[in-house]
Design a protein around this motif. Sequence first.
Motif, PDB file in Angstrom:
ATOM      1  N   PRO A 112       0.837  -1.201   0.000  1.00 32.14           N
ATOM      2  CA  PRO A 112       0.000   0.000   0.000  1.00 32.14           C
ATOM      3  C   PRO A 112       0.866   1.243   0.000  1.00 32.14           C
ATOM      4  O   PRO A 112       2.047   1.191   0.393  1.00 32.14           O
ATOM      5  CB  PRO A 112      -0.790  -0.126   1.306  1.00 32.14           C
ATOM      6  N   PRO A 113       0.337   2.367  -0.423  1.00 31.24           N
ATOM      7  CA  PRO A 113       1.137   3.592  -0.438  1.00 31.24           C
ATOM      8  C   PRO A 113       1.428   4.099   0.972  1.00 31.24           C
ATOM      9  O   PRO A 113       0.613   3.937   1.888  1.00 31.24           O
ATOM     10  CB  PRO A 113       0.252   4.582  -1.204  1.00 31.24           C
ATOM     11  N   SER A 114       2.602   4.706   1.120  1.00 30.22           N
ATOM     12  CA  SER A 114       2.952   5.344   2.389  1.00 30.22           C
ATOM     13  C   SER A 114       2.258   6.691   2.534  1.00 30.22           C
ATOM     14  O   SER A 114       2.094   7.191   3.643  1.00 30.22           O
ATOM     15  CB  SER A 114       4.468   5.540   2.486  1.00 30.22           C
ATOM     16  N   ALA A 115       1.878   7.284   1.406  1.00 32.21           N
ATOM     17  CA  ALA A 115       1.170   8.565   1.428  1.00 32.21           C
ATOM     18  C   ALA A 115       0.354   8.706   0.158  1.00 32.21           C
ATOM     19  O   ALA A 115       0.771   8.246  -0.912  1.00 32.21           O
ATOM     20  CB  ALA A 115       2.148   9.727   1.562  1.00 32.21           C
ATOM     21  N   VAL A 116      -0.812   9.320   0.292  1.00 32.39           N
ATOM     22  CA  VAL A 116      -1.654   9.680  -0.852  1.00 32.39           C
ATOM     23  C   VAL A 116      -1.772  11.195  -0.829  1.00 32.39           C
ATOM     24  O   VAL A 116      -2.314  11.767   0.114  1.00 32.39           O
ATOM     25  CB  VAL A 116      -3.049   9.028  -0.761  1.00 32.39           C
ATOM     26  N   VAL A 117      -1.233  11.852  -1.861  1.00 29.22           N
ATOM     27  CA  VAL A 117      -1.045  13.299  -1.800  1.00 29.22           C
ATOM     28  C   VAL A 117      -1.862  14.012  -2.873  1.00 29.22           C
ATOM     29  O   VAL A 117      -2.114  13.475  -3.957  1.00 29.22           O
ATOM     30  CB  VAL A 117       0.457  13.664  -1.952  1.00 29.22           C
ATOM     31  N   LEU A 118      -2.261  15.252  -2.557  1.00 25.41           N
ATOM     32  CA  LEU A 118      -3.010  16.100  -3.485  1.00 25.41           C
ATOM     33  C   LEU A 118      -2.315  17.455  -3.499  1.00 25.41           C
ATOM     34  O   LEU A 118      -2.298  18.164  -2.492  1.00 25.41           O
ATOM     35  CB  LEU A 118      -4.470  16.229  -3.036  1.00 25.41           C
ATOM     36  N   SER A 119      -1.771  17.813  -4.652  1.00 25.31           N
ATOM     37  CA  SER A 119      -0.950  19.023  -4.770  1.00 25.31           C
ATOM     38  C   SER A 119      -1.776  20.245  -5.167  1.00 25.31           C
ATOM     39  O   SER A 119      -1.687  20.749  -6.282  1.00 25.31           O
ATOM     40  CB  SER A 119       0.173  18.799  -5.791  1.00 25.31           C
ATOM     41  N   GLY A 120      -2.595  20.717  -4.260  1.00 26.44           N
ATOM     42  CA  GLY A 120      -3.270  21.992  -4.441  1.00 26.44           C
ATOM     43  C   GLY A 120      -4.568  21.962  -5.205  1.00 26.44           C
ATOM     44  O   GLY A 120      -4.833  21.089  -6.025  1.00 26.44           O
ATOM     45  N   ASP A 121      -5.400  22.993  -4.953  1.00 29.65           N
ATOM     46  CA  ASP A 121      -6.759  23.134  -5.485  1.00 29.65           C
ATOM     47  C   ASP A 121      -7.615  21.949  -5.048  1.00 29.65           C
ATOM     48  O   ASP A 121      -8.005  21.100  -5.837  1.00 29.65           O
ATOM     49  CB  ASP A 121      -6.754  23.271  -7.007  1.00 29.65           C
ATOM     50  N   PHE A 122      -7.942  21.935  -3.753  1.00 33.57           N
ATOM     51  CA  PHE A 122      -8.728  20.839  -3.217  1.00 33.57           C
ATOM     52  C   PHE A 122     -10.098  21.266  -2.712  1.00 33.57           C
ATOM     53  O   PHE A 122     -10.915  20.404  -2.364  1.00 33.57           O
ATOM     54  CB  PHE A 122      -7.972  20.098  -2.105  1.00 33.57           C
ATOM     55  N   ILE A 123     -10.383  22.574  -2.644  1.00 29.50           N
ATOM     56  CA  ILE A 123     -11.739  22.959  -2.234  1.00 29.50           C
ATOM     57  C   ILE A 123     -12.401  23.987  -3.150  1.00 29.50           C
ATOM     58  O   ILE A 123     -13.528  24.393  -2.894  1.00 29.50           O
ATOM     59  CB  ILE A 123     -11.776  23.494  -0.785  1.00 29.50           C
ATOM     60  N   SER A 124     -11.719  24.397  -4.217  1.00 29.26           N
ATOM     61  CA  SER A 124     -12.332  25.401  -5.090  1.00 29.26           C
ATOM     62  C   SER A 124     -11.609  25.394  -6.425  1.00 29.26           C
ATOM     63  O   SER A 124     -10.415  25.076  -6.485  1.00 29.26           O
ATOM     64  CB  SER A 124     -12.222  26.786  -4.431  1.00 29.26           C
ATOM     65  N   PHE A 140      -1.364  23.601  -0.547  1.00 26.95           N
ATOM     66  CA  PHE A 140      -2.225  24.667  -1.042  1.00 26.95           C
ATOM     67  C   PHE A 140      -2.046  24.923  -2.539  1.00 26.95           C
ATOM     68  O   PHE A 140      -0.923  24.895  -3.062  1.00 26.95           O
ATOM     69  CB  PHE A 140      -1.941  25.974  -0.293  1.00 26.95           C
ATOM     70  N   GLY A 141      -3.169  25.210  -3.203  1.00 29.52           N
ATOM     71  CA  GLY A 141      -3.161  25.688  -4.574  1.00 29.52           C
ATOM     72  C   GLY A 141      -3.652  27.123  -4.604  1.00 29.52           C
ATOM     73  O   GLY A 141      -4.085  27.670  -3.585  1.00 29.52           O
ATOM     74  N   ASN A 142      -3.622  27.733  -5.785  1.00 30.78           N
ATOM     75  CA  ASN A 142      -4.032  29.138  -5.858  1.00 30.78           C
ATOM     76  C   ASN A 142      -5.508  29.323  -5.519  1.00 30.78           C
ATOM     77  O   ASN A 142      -5.906  30.350  -4.965  1.00 30.78           O
ATOM     78  CB  ASN A 142      -3.726  29.716  -7.246  1.00 30.78           C
ATOM     79  N   HIS A 143      -6.349  28.303  -5.788  1.00 26.84           N
ATOM     80  CA  HIS A 143      -7.780  28.474  -5.534  1.00 26.84           C
ATOM     81  C   HIS A 143      -8.158  28.283  -4.069  1.00 26.84           C
ATOM     82  O   HIS A 143      -9.308  28.572  -3.695  1.00 26.84           O
ATOM     83  CB  HIS A 143      -8.603  27.552  -6.430  1.00 26.84           C
ATOM     84  N   GLU A 144      -7.238  27.823  -3.242  1.00 26.53           N
ATOM     85  CA  GLU A 144      -7.534  27.835  -1.810  1.00 26.53           C
ATOM     86  C   GLU A 144      -7.681  29.278  -1.313  1.00 26.53           C
ATOM     87  O   GLU A 144      -8.292  29.535  -0.271  1.00 26.53           O
ATOM     88  CB  GLU A 144      -6.434  27.117  -1.019  1.00 26.53           C
ATOM     89  N   ALA A 145      -7.118  30.228  -2.073  1.00 30.51           N
ATOM     90  CA  ALA A 145      -7.245  31.645  -1.711  1.00 30.51           C
ATOM     91  C   ALA A 145      -8.605  32.216  -2.102  1.00 30.51           C
ATOM     92  O   ALA A 145      -8.867  33.390  -1.856  1.00 30.51           O
ATOM     93  CB  ALA A 145      -6.127  32.465  -2.375  1.00 30.51           C
ATOM     94  N   ASP A 146      -9.478  31.381  -2.694  1.00 35.71           N
ATOM     95  CA  ASP A 146     -10.823  31.864  -3.030  1.00 35.71           C
ATOM     96  C   ASP A 146     -11.648  32.120  -1.778  1.00 35.71           C
ATOM     97  O   ASP A 146     -12.623  32.869  -1.823  1.00 35.71           O
ATOM     98  CB  ASP A 146     -11.557  30.830  -3.895  1.00 35.71           C
ATOM     99  N   PHE A 147     -11.282  31.470  -0.686  1.00 38.32           N
ATOM    100  CA  PHE A 147     -12.048  31.590   0.546  1.00 38.32           C
ATOM    101  C   PHE A 147     -11.370  32.537   1.527  1.00 38.32           C
ATOM    102  O   PHE A 147     -10.155  32.759   1.470  1.00 38.32           O
ATOM    103  CB  PHE A 147     -12.208  30.219   1.210  1.00 38.32           C
ATOM    104  N   LYS A 148     -12.145  33.059   2.435  1.00 39.43           N
ATOM    105  CA  LYS A 148     -11.571  33.849   3.517  1.00 39.43           C
ATOM    106  C   LYS A 148     -10.697  32.953   4.376  1.00 39.43           C
ATOM    107  O   LYS A 148     -10.910  31.748   4.474  1.00 39.43           O
ATOM    108  CB  LYS A 148     -12.683  34.472   4.365  1.00 39.43           C
ATOM    109  N   LEU A 149      -9.698  33.562   5.027  1.00 35.28           N
ATOM    110  CA  LEU A 149      -8.772  32.772   5.824  1.00 35.28           C
ATOM    111  C   LEU A 149      -9.479  31.992   6.922  1.00 35.28           C
ATOM    112  O   LEU A 149      -9.099  30.866   7.246  1.00 35.28           O
ATOM    113  CB  LEU A 149      -7.708  33.680   6.438  1.00 35.28           C
ATOM    114  N   GLY A 150     -10.536  32.582   7.498  1.00 34.30           N
ATOM    115  CA  GLY A 150     -11.258  31.885   8.554  1.00 34.30           C
ATOM    116  C   GLY A 150     -11.901  30.604   8.066  1.00 34.30           C
ATOM    117  O   GLY A 150     -11.913  29.579   8.771  1.00 34.30           O
ATOM    118  N   VAL A 151     -12.461  30.635   6.843  1.00 32.25           N
ATOM    119  CA  VAL A 151     -13.074  29.439   6.260  1.00 32.25           C
ATOM    120  C   VAL A 151     -12.002  28.394   5.970  1.00 32.25           C
ATOM    121  O   VAL A 151     -12.162  27.202   6.290  1.00 32.25           O
ATOM    122  CB  VAL A 151     -13.830  29.800   4.966  1.00 32.25           C
TER     123      VAL A 151
END
Length: 557
Positions: free
Chosen positions: A41-53, A80-91
């Motif tokens: 099995p993989p030691s890590a499953v990774v997502l390189s940015g743009d995961f919520i917008s 983090f990807g550039n679209h993570e900045a679509d949300f306010k920092l609190g969100v």
Amino acid sequence: MLRRTLPLHSPRLIRLVSINDVYTLTNLPRLHTFLSTLSPPPSAVVLSGDFISPSTLSSIDAGVGMISTLRATGVTHLSFGNHEADFKLGVLKERVRSFRKSGEVLNSNMREGGKEGGGWLLSLTSPTSIITSQNLKVSLHGYISDEPNMFPSNTFKGQKISPVFSTFKDIVKNQPEVDLHVPMTHQSIGNDIAFARKIADMDHSTVIIGGHEHEKFDDLVQHNGRKVRIVKTGENAERAAVIDLVFGEVVNELLEVRVEFEEMSNYSPCPVVSKIASKHLSVIKSMEETSIITTALLPTIFSERQMSSERTRFRQTSVGAFICQSVKLELEVDCCIINGATIKGNASYPSGKMSYAELKKELPFPTKMVVVEMTRKVLDDAVKWSRENVEEGGMDETKPDMEVARRGYLQTDYDYEVGGEGDDDEILLVALPRNLMGGFCKIKPLMDFGEELKSKRIYPNNDSIIKAIDIVVRFCCKERWVNLSETATFDDLDLNHDGVLDASEIKNAMTTFLGEEPPDFFVEAMIESIDEDHNGTIEIEEFKQLMASVKRRKKGT
């Protein structure tokens, strides 16, 4: 199909699985099934940015459903990807906090602080994550792009972005016990290639697990006797990359980077993860039949045309004109322009209706609108330029006669499109996406105008921004109020005569007077559209203010 099991006598390795730029939940249940087939099995499953917008779901639930489904899928590391900045920092903080219940969020180059409210970036994210297996140590990093103009003011919501390569060098220096450093990046392929060359100059071989591009990349940079592989899987987990880092049997030296891509369409969805995804997607399903825009809202000029956003990068469309007209009327400005790339496009609505969900699909990005004063000449020059000129690299020089799509093709409001010419020096209030003045789409008259505003120190700041989707929804909700006011008075709507309208009364009024029973989310949107004191109910003064604004609007048309 990918060979899932290694031979019994295989060299020492650490296995990673990567995806990037995930905007829908569709393939995540399939990814879970695929991961269960891998041995080892993989030691890590990774997502390189743009995961919520940007996505329809995240624009409604601010990424709650995406994070929940990623966790259930088995993703262990995000960056983090550039679209993570679509949300306010609190969100964003809450989404990071939620993911940390089962995984890590890597943030290597935003650790120098920023404006108030971003301190949590240090406490809730990690600069690196050490993966250990078979007496090996691999350090995962997470980098947001430091490319100029990626973000307004070249910061991530006010957080300083340190240079990618110098940060990488510092981490390598401070982790001498690590056998291999693996950067997860979210930047253009050109910057990844340049980064790979610099890593090779450090006498390192490794793999860069990248994001940002929506196409598959598997590039090998050979430089200075070293090899650095760059892997990007494309968007939406349509495929995953299995990355095996192969080391010597005795010495902890990287011998090889093996990469195999696998299409998720080859796998059946995991029922458990599908159930979780379906639960979160149910809010979208409830919106599919709720019409927020109808041809009744379109001016006479477009009433005989089909509502359409097709070819929005080639021509003025009725949907583009409606969006601009909505913003113009809601903000009470003289004109609104929005570039074609902002509107998703390529959809038609033969029923003459557009649902709330479809509107979200048309405006998936957080188009940041501002209002500025400009002369009619600047406006006219910008519209003309956008429809006649092409961005550098946007034309196939071998096919000069081919019709060219223009990301910057300016959609305008109805009134501007059909209006007569005015005096060049006339001062107009114009609503437009702020990034057009900062160089996005290279519309020269707007870029020059932006530089003029900066020289006068009146360039719109972050406090001036309003998202286009929010303005359009507010306009459409107010139009529903107008429809109600044409058939009923405030007293008619106030069933219990307590002087305020609550959600149940508004829902009842729409059912009784308009013949439609709206879902709760739409009633909440209607309340929010005119609820000046944000107390969740509508007082008669707020109702009167709406009627006054409608009168002003009609007087001006």
